[in-house]
Design a protein around this motif. Structure first.
Motif: not given
Lengths: 190, 298
Positions: B85-94
């Motif tokens: 699945l596509p990966l959702a990432v909240p943190c801008a650094m990650c």
């Protein structure tokens, strides 16, 4: 000839070619416009700014660069890289200089920043994830600034900002194995 | 691309993502994770947290150890690839570290070395998307029940979401608009201001608080002068720097700021009808509740 030698020391070409091959960036093409230093948020606090770092590489002033605060105060915001009219990825160049300075054992001009990075990675090796409280404690102990941020604790507690118990992940074994394998690889590369 | 399928009894398309919260979002930035999950669920987006994920290494790894800075995020990329699945990432650094790793892994030699380190064959066939892009998708209906009328918001992107464009491939490096358009859809009024992708000082608050104070104050004083009621952010470091040190800024620069700093997901949550308590609005050091009450938004 003597004068020229004083300006362009012997190892100029070796530092330049090392950085160029290490980063894939054409540093010789920098024409010193200064756009990098103009946009750099931390240039004001550096001993030499990004433009001067680029010139120093061209001139082979290795000790001046590796001992500079610039390579530690760069926060990798990427502004210089995005704006460079010569399309040099300056942030990447500075990162490679920071790594080179550590490989050569140059004492960091911003010791606390280096201490912070090490304390951060130590948390990752122990827990697999960042443990912020542990980072705070380790940073204070290792930097010698024992009371850093202590005055903030009451408001952080009041707002329940701090997670006192470290996060648990089974991934910690993966993180440790990766760290160990990187270390092994890097010692082989030396 | 997200997997799109039909959802029984619901006209909205079902969007499913793997989810990588990142360390901060389960600690000091808990409210970002909580509000992102609440809002996603409400909008019909399913987030499946990766199991036993590890830290991306953040700026500490790439400042001090080249291969570690690639291998840590590569482990997460591999997990996401396996999840399919596509990966959702909240943190801008990650997000930045994962995208940088993906970018570097396009080089076959680098990919082979990192595959050797993590003992798994890596590919670059994985989509990594910032939470902001996913939630601001204009094809996704937002059932606003409480428009944020009269709320002037300064949208602040910081560095890592938008730079460098060839790596992050998101919006625009100098003048992004995603968050502004989102705020308009919520009924709020995004203000124009000139430093929305300037740096807040990032991770140097411990070793060089003076730098963070100077850079973050520069942002906040301009925001204040521009007449905004609050700041919207999409990064836990930006949030900490802008929210936590306003008292220090007053002591150092003499200006009382009192500017609430909210995650964009919290503002979405308010418009979607969640309570301040559910959105953990009480966790910010600069209390946003008086301003929100004054605006009759809570």
């Amino acid at each position: 000839m003597q004068d020229t030698k004083a300006i362009i020391p012997e190892p100029a070409s070796s530092l330049l070619s090392f950085v160029q091959s290490n980063t894939g960036q054409n540093i010789s093409s920098c024409y010193q416009c200064g756009k990098c230093s103009a946009g750099c948020p931390t240039a004001y606090a550096m001993d030499i700014g990004p433009r001067q770092v680029m010139r120093a590489i061209q001139l082979g002033l290795k000790d001046e660069i590796l001992g500079s605060s610039a390579i530690w105060l760069c926060v990798s915001c990427q502004t210089c890289s995005v704006r460079c009219p010569r399309e040099i990825d300056i942030a990447r160049v500075i990162e490679s200089l920071r790594l080179l300075s550590q490989a050569e054992g140059t004492p960091p001009a911003q010791r606390e920043i280096a201490v912070f990075h090490r304390a951060f990675l130590q948390q990752v090796r122990i827990f697999g994830r960042l443990y912020e409280v542990g980072l705070g404690i380790m940073y204070n102990l290792r930097s010698g600034h024992f009371f850093n941020n202590m005055n903030r604790l009451p408001s952080l507690f009041a707002k329940k900002k701090l997670r006192l118990i470290p996060q648990r992940t089974k991934g910690v074994s993966d993180a440790r194995r990766i760290a160990a394998r990187v270390k092994k690889l890097e010692s082989e590369l030396k | 691309m997200a997997k799109v399928g039909s959802n029984t009894g619901n006209q909205t398309a079902e969007r499913v993502y793997s989810y990588y919260p990142g360390c901060s979002q389960l600690a000091t930035a808990e409210e970002y994770d909580v509000s992102a999950r609440l809002v996603s669920r409400k909008l019909g987006i399913e987030l499946r947290e990766l199991e036993d994920w590890i830290c991306c290494g953040a700026s500490a790894a790439h400042s001090t150890d080249h291969w570690l800075s690639l291998a840590l995020p590569a482990h997460t990329l591999k997990q996401a690839e396996e999840a399919g699945l596509p990966l959702a990432v909240p943190c801008a650094m990650c997000f930045s570290r994962l995208k940088f790793a993906l970018h570097e892994l396009e080089n076959k030699e680098t990919r082979d070395i990192v595959s050797h380190i993590i003992e798994k064959e890596l590919s670059t066939a994985v989509a990594v998307e910032p939470m902001l892009k996913i939630l601001a998708d204009e094809s996704l209906p937002i059932p606003v029940v409480k428009p944020l009328s009269g709320l002037k918001v300064a949208c602040y992107y910081g560095c890592l979401l938008v730079r460098p464009p060839e790596v992050v491939k998101f919006d625009n490096a100098e003048n992004p608009q995603t968050m502004e358009r989102l705020m308009q859809r919520l009924g709020a009024e995004p203000i124009n201001w000139g430093l929305k992708t300037a740096c807040c000082g990032a991770g140097v608050a411990f070793p060089r608080l003076d730098v963070v104070l100077k850079l973050s104050y520069r942002l906040l004083s301009l925001i204040k002068a521009s007449g905004a009621d609050c700041v919207a952010v999409a990064c836990p470091m930006c949030h900490a720097n802008l929210d936590m040190y306003q008292k220090d800024m007053k002591a150092k620069f003499g200006e009382k700021l009192d500017l609430p700093v909210l995650y964009f997901t919290q503002l979405m949550g308010l418009a979607l009808g969640f309570s301040p308590k559910e959105l953990l609005l009480n966790k910010h050091i600069t209390n946003p509740l008086p301003m929100l009450r004054k605006k009759e938004l809570i």
